[in-house]
Design a protein around this motif. Sequence first.
Motif, mmCIF file in Angstrom:
data_model
loop_
_atom_site.group_PDB
_atom_site.id
_atom_site.type_symbol
_atom_site.label_atom_id
_atom_site.label_comp_id
_atom_site.label_asym_id
_atom_site.label_seq_id
_atom_site.Cartn_x
_atom_site.Cartn_y
_atom_site.Cartn_z
ATOM 1 N N LEU B 12 0.833 -1.210 0.000
ATOM 2 C CA LEU B 12 0.000 0.000 0.000
ATOM 3 C C LEU B 12 0.861 1.250 0.000
ATOM 4 O O LEU B 12 0.614 2.193 -0.756
ATOM 5 N N MET B 16 1.082 3.809 -3.044
ATOM 6 C CA MET B 16 0.620 5.172 -2.721
ATOM 7 C C MET B 16 1.681 6.201 -3.115
ATOM 8 O O MET B 16 1.367 7.238 -3.701
ATOM 9 N N ILE B 38 -5.540 0.282 -5.571
ATOM 10 C CA ILE B 38 -5.167 0.636 -4.192
ATOM 11 C C ILE B 38 -6.432 0.780 -3.322
ATOM 12 O O ILE B 38 -6.401 0.508 -2.116
ATOM 13 N N MET B 82 -9.397 8.684 1.219
ATOM 14 C CA MET B 82 -9.300 7.685 0.143
ATOM 15 C C MET B 82 -10.522 7.766 -0.777
ATOM 16 O O MET B 82 -10.389 7.699 -2.000
ATOM 17 N N SER B 118 -5.178 13.900 -1.985
ATOM 18 C CA SER B 118 -4.060 12.949 -1.985
ATOM 19 C C SER B 118 -2.915 13.437 -1.089
ATOM 20 O O SER B 118 -2.304 12.639 -0.374
ATOM 21 N N THR B 121 -4.073 13.032 2.516
ATOM 22 C CA THR B 121 -4.118 11.606 2.871
ATOM 23 C C THR B 121 -2.710 11.052 3.076
ATOM 24 O O THR B 121 -2.491 10.238 3.974
ATOM 25 N N LEU B 122 -1.759 11.505 2.257
ATOM 26 C CA LEU B 122 -0.378 11.035 2.442
ATOM 27 C C LEU B 122 0.149 11.444 3.829
ATOM 28 O O LEU B 122 0.774 10.641 4.525
ATOM 29 N N PHE B 125 -1.421 9.266 6.329
ATOM 30 C CA PHE B 125 -0.783 7.938 6.300
ATOM 31 C C PHE B 125 0.493 7.947 7.139
ATOM 32 O O PHE B 125 0.781 6.993 7.865
#
Lengths: 165, 147
Positions: B12, B16, B38, B82, B118, B121-122, B125
């Motif tokens: 993942l 990503m 993904i 996501m 994105s 979200t990164l 993460f």
Amino acid sequence: MSKKIINGIISLAIVIAALYGLSRLRFIERSIWIFKTNDMQNTRRGGFERGGREGRDFRTRPQDFGGRERQNFENLPDSVRQRLLAERGARVENDSLRESRALNDTAERGDFRGRGEGRDFRRGQSVRLVNVGWFFIVFAGFTVITIYLDMLLKLIKRKKNQKEC
Amino acid sequence: MNRIKLILNILLLIVMLLLMDPRSFYGLEFHEWAGLIIGLFFILHKALNWSWIKIVTVCFFKSSPNRARLNYVLDVLLLAGMVLMILSGIAIARTINFSWMNLGGSGMFWRVMHTSSSFITLALFGIHLGLHWKWVQLRFKFKKVAS
């Protein structure tokens, strides 16, 4: 102890690199794009690295690039064009060079619709992982900061509990 | 099971990161297909941790520890990120035809949404990994544990 020092130095290096990566990728600015969509200027600029490409996808009109004048110039007959270029003291291009430059210009502005069966310039077989590396460093930076914040909070909590006892 | 989870999580992460720049790895076609895949990986990741999700959902306002609550909120944000990422990706897809979905909205709106979601979200993460660092250490056996 030496292990802790080495870990600390590595973590510090990651955080510093991540901070550089944040500014290089314009991470913060692009993260909050969605909250200021009315500000069209911001979305038209930008992209990866300086003067990057992603933002240019929004530009679809050739006049946005000053391209109209250049297109007219390129439509001239070779003899006239070469004479004009010679007058300007510029390098004389042959047709293949002109063609390749035109393709690059198209790629630059992301205007790849209509170039045959919906295929686009982004379908190349290239692997350029420089930006991916920077994203990884930024990601690692967030991870390292979280780990140390977590450790700090646990330490504070433990000390608080000791005092209460 | 833990090994499967670890391999899935590493996959993942790699995918990503490769998806963060559409020009970096085999162009837009890879970007769009991998982006869809993904999403499935993410659902699998959630399915593998379903028991934890169930417990914390039931006990969120009662007896859950603060850390579990924090992880839960972060997970919800990640899920939202996501969903937005995939939805906006579908709206601006160029190599896969999703026009039948009729998502509406301007291309610029979806593109900005795609980029912003994105990036956020990164970052989430990264924080998520930081909060689960002990689990990673255990899987890689960086840390010796008595039990």
